[in-house]
Design a protein around this motif. Structure first.
Motif, PDB file in Angstrom:
ATOM      1  N   LEU A 272       0.820  -1.214   0.000  1.00  0.00           N
ATOM      2  CA  LEU A 272       0.000   0.000   0.000  1.00  0.00           C
ATOM      3  C   LEU A 272       0.855   1.266   0.000  1.00  0.00           C
ATOM      4  CD1 LEU A 272      -2.889  -0.951   2.462  1.00  0.00           C
ATOM      5  CD2 LEU A 272      -2.855  -1.049  -0.028  1.00  0.00           C
ATOM      6  N   GLY A 273       1.867   1.315   0.874  1.00  0.00           N
ATOM      7  CA  GLY A 273       2.697   2.510   0.962  1.00  0.00           C
ATOM      8  C   GLY A 273       3.399   2.828  -0.344  1.00  0.00           C
ATOM      9  N   ASN A 274       3.956   1.817  -0.980  1.00  0.00           N
ATOM     10  CA  ASN A 274       4.662   2.047  -2.246  1.00  0.00           C
ATOM     11  C   ASN A 274       3.715   2.495  -3.352  1.00  0.00           C
ATOM     12  OD1 ASN A 274       7.320   1.660  -1.570  1.00  0.00           O
ATOM     13  ND2 ASN A 274       7.330  -0.517  -2.036  1.00  0.00           N
ATOM     14  N   PHE A 275       2.556   1.875  -3.428  1.00  0.00           N
ATOM     15  CA  PHE A 275       1.604   2.268  -4.464  1.00  0.00           C
ATOM     16  C   PHE A 275       1.102   3.690  -4.224  1.00  0.00           C
ATOM     17  CE2 PHE A 275       0.154  -1.542  -7.013  1.00  0.00           C
ATOM     18  CZ  PHE A 275       1.273  -2.290  -6.717  1.00  0.00           C
ATOM     19  N   LYS A 276       0.923   4.066  -2.968  1.00  0.00           N
ATOM     20  CA  LYS A 276       0.507   5.445  -2.660  1.00  0.00           C
ATOM     21  C   LYS A 276       1.600   6.435  -3.062  1.00  0.00           C
ATOM     22  CE  LYS A 276      -2.430   4.139   1.255  1.00  0.00           C
ATOM     23  NZ  LYS A 276      -2.593   4.170   2.734  1.00  0.00           N
ATOM     24  N   LEU A 277       2.868   6.062  -2.838  1.00  0.00           N
ATOM     25  CA  LEU A 277       3.966   6.957  -3.227  1.00  0.00           C
ATOM     26  C   LEU A 277       4.042   7.105  -4.742  1.00  0.00           C
ATOM     27  CD1 LEU A 277       6.881   6.001  -0.789  1.00  0.00           C
ATOM     28  CD2 LEU A 277       5.439   8.045  -0.755  1.00  0.00           C
TER      29      LEU A 277
ATOM     30  N   PRO B 243      -4.402   9.021  -2.461  1.00  0.00           N
ATOM     31  CA  PRO B 243      -4.766   9.588  -1.154  1.00  0.00           C
ATOM     32  C   PRO B 243      -3.752  10.574  -0.603  1.00  0.00           C
ATOM     33  CG  PRO B 243      -4.082   7.296  -0.931  1.00  0.00           C
ATOM     34  CD  PRO B 243      -4.223   7.555  -2.385  1.00  0.00           C
ATOM     35  N   LEU B 244      -2.473  10.471  -0.982  1.00  0.00           N
ATOM     36  CA  LEU B 244      -1.458  11.394  -0.469  1.00  0.00           C
ATOM     37  C   LEU B 244      -1.522  12.757  -1.152  1.00  0.00           C
ATOM     38  CD1 LEU B 244       1.627   9.022  -0.183  1.00  0.00           C
ATOM     39  CD2 LEU B 244       0.024   9.706   1.602  1.00  0.00           C
ATOM     40  N   SER B 245      -2.255  12.853  -2.239  1.00  0.00           N
ATOM     41  CA  SER B 245      -2.328  14.116  -2.966  1.00  0.00           C
ATOM     42  C   SER B 245      -3.644  14.851  -2.751  1.00  0.00           C
ATOM     43  CB  SER B 245      -2.155  13.868  -4.472  1.00  0.00           C
ATOM     44  OG  SER B 245      -0.887  13.319  -4.738  1.00  0.00           O
TER      45      SER B 245
ATOM     46  N   LEU C 271      -5.526  -0.260  -6.495  1.00  0.00           N
ATOM     47  CA  LEU C 271      -5.360  -0.954  -7.771  1.00  0.00           C
ATOM     48  C   LEU C 271      -6.183  -0.287  -8.863  1.00  0.00           C
ATOM     49  CD1 LEU C 271      -5.400  -4.694  -6.629  1.00  0.00           C
ATOM     50  CD2 LEU C 271      -3.448  -3.379  -7.455  1.00  0.00           C
ATOM     51  N   ARG C 272      -7.328   0.258  -8.504  1.00  0.00           N
ATOM     52  CA  ARG C 272      -8.153   0.933  -9.506  1.00  0.00           C
ATOM     53  C   ARG C 272      -7.421   2.133 -10.089  1.00  0.00           C
ATOM     54  NH1 ARG C 272     -12.110   1.753  -6.469  1.00  0.00           N
ATOM     55  NH2 ARG C 272     -13.211  -0.179  -6.975  1.00  0.00           N
ATOM     56  N   GLN C 273      -6.731   2.879  -9.219  1.00  0.00           N
ATOM     57  CA  GLN C 273      -6.038   4.081  -9.683  1.00  0.00           C
ATOM     58  C   GLN C 273      -4.714   3.775 -10.378  1.00  0.00           C
ATOM     59  OE1 GLN C 273      -6.326   7.536  -6.722  1.00  0.00           O
ATOM     60  NE2 GLN C 273      -6.976   5.823  -5.453  1.00  0.00           N
ATOM     61  N   THR C 274      -3.998   2.745  -9.898  1.00  0.00           N
ATOM     62  CA  THR C 274      -2.673   2.473 -10.443  1.00  0.00           C
ATOM     63  C   THR C 274      -2.687   1.569 -11.667  1.00  0.00           C
ATOM     64  OG1 THR C 274      -2.435   0.648  -8.858  1.00  0.00           O
ATOM     65  CG2 THR C 274      -1.481   2.785  -8.237  1.00  0.00           C
TER      66      THR C 274
END
Length: 363
Positions: A69-74, A83-85, A221-224
């Motif tokens: 999760l953390g890597n995909f968010k980055l 979510p981080l943006s 996964l939907r976003q990436t």
């Protein structure tokens, strides 16, 4: 266990420091290739850090939160997405770090507050639309029951043990992720989206994977994967059929990441049963899409029948392809041994801090 907890603290201190650097990079660099270039070393480091932990509970959760999760968010953050943006998660370093390293998602459109509520101290709400205190109380009792039943596995038919393991995994994930969300909600004071939406009420595989099971992973996964693949596929096969390659690509990447998670947990070479599990489900979801497009809503199974078929298919394929490898490596036995060791460690620490309780005898 003491050495594992020491490594656990070192790993998470490193994670917090790295996320602080990522926060500074986001402030200093605009979204795009330059930000991505500076974030890639931290992504690689997040894949490495969970290897310093060997337990299923501490190492497995760290791998899931950070390496996946953390890597995909980055990666989404590098492109100005995810979510981080959002406007909520970028307001402070504490919020950024919490959203980055915990399986939580802030509600984009929280319900408006009345004037009376605005003048009152914030009340930490539960996930009212999806969960209830009674719901979690029942799941807590079921979890305790399954822990007790585990001691008698040798007297239970292996197929029943696998079914109980499916139920145990769902309750464990639901309760643990809910506790993490409550902690994050208390710290951040923001309304969070639920992690599960009663997957046992699913009426199709699309409904199960897309709207009910592990919603944080589904959203990432939907976003990436799903949306970029669908946009590319639209140019090739048209908008009508573009969801099919997008679904297959999403399940393929999910399969790869589950193999990575299994390696963190079991430390054995992959045998690809988990990959076949997700490829099978991806294929079946595409079949559902084709059938629904062909029927155009003219006919569908009753909800009860489709629900039983869906849950039955998920459980049967899980027992066939998903759980055999962890059971061969005795992951369930290790997990219960770790729980016992962790409880003993916490008890010893409490005795060391507060002293052993004295027992007075009446004469």
């Amino acid at each position: 266990m003491e050495g594992e907890i020491r490594n656990f603290l070192k790993v998470w201190l490193s994670i917090f420091f790295c996320l602080g650097c990522c926060y500074a990079i986001g402030k200093a660099l605009p979204k795009g290739k330059t930000r991505l270039l500076f974030l890639i070393p931290f992504v690689c480091l997040f894949f490495y850090l969970p290897l310093n932990l060997s337990t299923i509970f501490l190492g497995g959760n760290t791998a899931f939160y950070i390496a996946w999760l953390g890597n995909f968010k980055l990666l989404l953050f590098a492109c100005g997405k995810g979510p981080l943006s959002s406007q909520y998660s970028s307001r402070s370093l504490l919020t950024f770090v919490s959203v980055a390293c915990l399986p939580i998602k802030i509600q984009e459109n929280p319900p408006p507050k009345s004037q009376n509520q605005e003048n009152q101290p914030p009340v930490i709400p539960t996930d009212q639309t999806h969960k209830s205190s009674l719901n979690y109380a029942i799941k807590g009792v079921l979890w305790a029951f399954l822990v007790v039943v585990h001691d008698y596995n040798e007297y239970i038919h292996p197929k029943i043990v696998l079914c109980l393991l499916c139920l145990h995994l769902y309750i464990f994930l639901d309760v643990v992720l809910a506790l993490v969300a409550v902690l994050a909600r208390t710290i951040l004071g923001l309304e969070l989206e639920p992690q599960f939406n009663e997957p046992h009420l699913s009426t199709s595989l699309q409904d199960f994977w897309g709207k009910r099971w592990n919603l944080m992973v589904s959203s990432i996964l939907r976003q990436t994967v799903y949306e970029p693949t669908r946009n590319i596929s639209t140019r090739v096969v048209g908008r009508r059929w573009s969801p099919i390659p997008a679904v297959l690509a999403t399940f393929l990447l999910s399969a790869i990441m589950h193999e990575v998670m299994f390696y963190y947990l079991l430390r054995v070479k992959p045998t690809w049963e988990v990959t076949w599990f997700f490829l099978l489900h991806g294929f079946c979801v595409t079949v559902e899409i084709v059938i629904k497009k062909a029927l155009k809503g003219r006919w569908q199974l009753p909800r009860l029948i489709s629900g039983l078929f869906t849950i039955g298919f998920v459980m049967v394929t899980s027992c066939w392809l998903f759980f055999p490898k962890p059971l061969q490596c005795r992951a369930d036995v290790r997990a219960f041994e770790e729980y016992a060791a962790l409880r003993a460690f916490v008890r010893d620490c409490s005795h060391a801090v507060f002293g052993r309780p004295s027992i007075t005898r009446s004469h």
